[in-house]
Design an enzyme around this catalytic site. Sequence first.
Site, PDB file in Angstrom:
ATOM      1  N   ARG A   1      -5.901  12.569 -11.661  1.00 19.66           N
ATOM      2  CA  ARG A   1      -5.569  12.401 -10.244  1.00 19.66           C
ATOM      3  C   ARG A   1      -5.403  10.941  -9.857  1.00 19.66           C
ATOM      4  O   ARG A   1      -5.265  10.632  -8.676  1.00 19.66           O
ATOM      5  CB  ARG A   1      -6.675  13.025  -9.387  1.00 19.66           C
ATOM      6  CG  ARG A   1      -6.875  14.522  -9.661  1.00 19.66           C
ATOM      7  CD  ARG A   1      -8.078  15.065  -8.930  1.00 19.66           C
ATOM      8  NE  ARG A   1      -7.847  15.146  -7.497  1.00 19.66           N
ATOM      9  CZ  ARG A   1      -7.284  16.192  -6.885  1.00 19.66           C
ATOM     10  NH1 ARG A   1      -6.897  17.230  -7.584  1.00 19.66           N
ATOM     11  NH2 ARG A   1      -7.120  16.196  -5.568  1.00 19.66           N
TER      12      ARG A   1
ATOM     13  N   ASP B   1       0.834  -1.212   0.000  1.00 24.91           N
ATOM     14  CA  ASP B   1       0.000   0.000   0.000  1.00 24.91           C
ATOM     15  C   ASP B   1       0.867   1.261   0.000  1.00 24.91           C
ATOM     16  O   ASP B   1       0.786   2.107  -0.913  1.00 24.91           O
ATOM     17  CB  ASP B   1      -0.903  -0.056   1.239  1.00 24.91           C
ATOM     18  CG  ASP B   1      -1.871   1.110   1.324  1.00 24.91           C
ATOM     19  OD1 ASP B   1      -2.012   1.852   0.337  1.00 24.91           O
ATOM     20  OD2 ASP B   1      -2.491   1.279   2.392  1.00 24.91           O
TER      21      ASP B   1
END
Lengths: 180, 180
Positions: free
Chosen positions: A147, A89
Amino acid sequence: MAPAGPSMARRIASGLYPAKEIEMSRLAFQDYYPEDVAHCYGCGYKNEHGLRIRSFWDGQESVCYYTPSPHHTAVPGYVYGGLIASLIDCHSTGTAAAAAYRASDRSMDSEPPLRFVTASLHVDYLRPTPLGPMLEIRGVVDELKGRKVVVSSTLSAEGVVCARGRVVAVQIPADLFSAG
Amino acid sequence: MAPAGPSMARRIASGLYPAKEIEMSRLAFQDYYPEDVAHCYGCGYKNEHGLRIRSFWDGQESVCYYTPSPHHTAVPGYVYGGLIASLIDCHSTGTAAAAAYRASDRSMDSEPPLRFVTASLHVDYLRPTPLGPMLEIRGVVDELKGRKVVVSSTLSAEGVVCARGRVVAVQIPADLFSAG
């Protein structure tokens, strides 16, 4: 917004980083995180209880090395899957940020800061990951659009891929920044 | 193989669990883990550095409550995504074990022990999870077939679902058990 970019001298003086470690390596992606978003348990240099992972470019790939602690265990002898997910992550969101700067031909200490959070995380645990050896996490940017950045990664121990990850990262909304 | 099932008196005497906590609640799925596979950082009662999550049946769903520590932060004010992944992971493998016992009409302290590991983990982060409130993780068994159990879950804060998870759990291979 706090000043972007690292203030390494201050961090070394405060003991956040041992000077030796700084001398031994170049700056990591995470070293450039603005101070008000550098508290992440996985990768924030301001989280003294956290993992403080550090990621770097290695050509077109990003790489992170991390040696789990003995208590990061699943069944005895093997690494906890939640830690593996955490490493994938944070390495991926760090890679996303670095890729966004690179795509804009900007240095990571330029304004405004780009910081990413995780929209989705997928991990396939291919085999048990031995607890003891240093782990290598390698990331590749699969997609960078607006984004959103998608990062695929592998996590290896002693040259054997033990897990594969895929993270969809999105640039952090400005209203999530706080005074820290 | 070490003896399966809980030996609560011993755990209380050793300080692994405070007696008060035991008195206040029924046994969790994880309390039945054999001692040689109870070291998991996320859910093992023998890991004094770990999260020690505890999961229970609530009708057809499983439920786990966990209050993150202040250092379990992402950006300030929000819960670290790796912790969310860890909670979903361990709650789901615990649910998988409990479901496997239930499908066999067996109590969780019967032999042989059933323990599951994660084959794959997927988490969708729907919105930032506020750091502070107790989190509720709820699991549902989507599939139970042979050694494989699929568990879907939600993670909520103050009644709002902040993340969704899906875990494919597989029964632990016998050769991964060690003398602990």
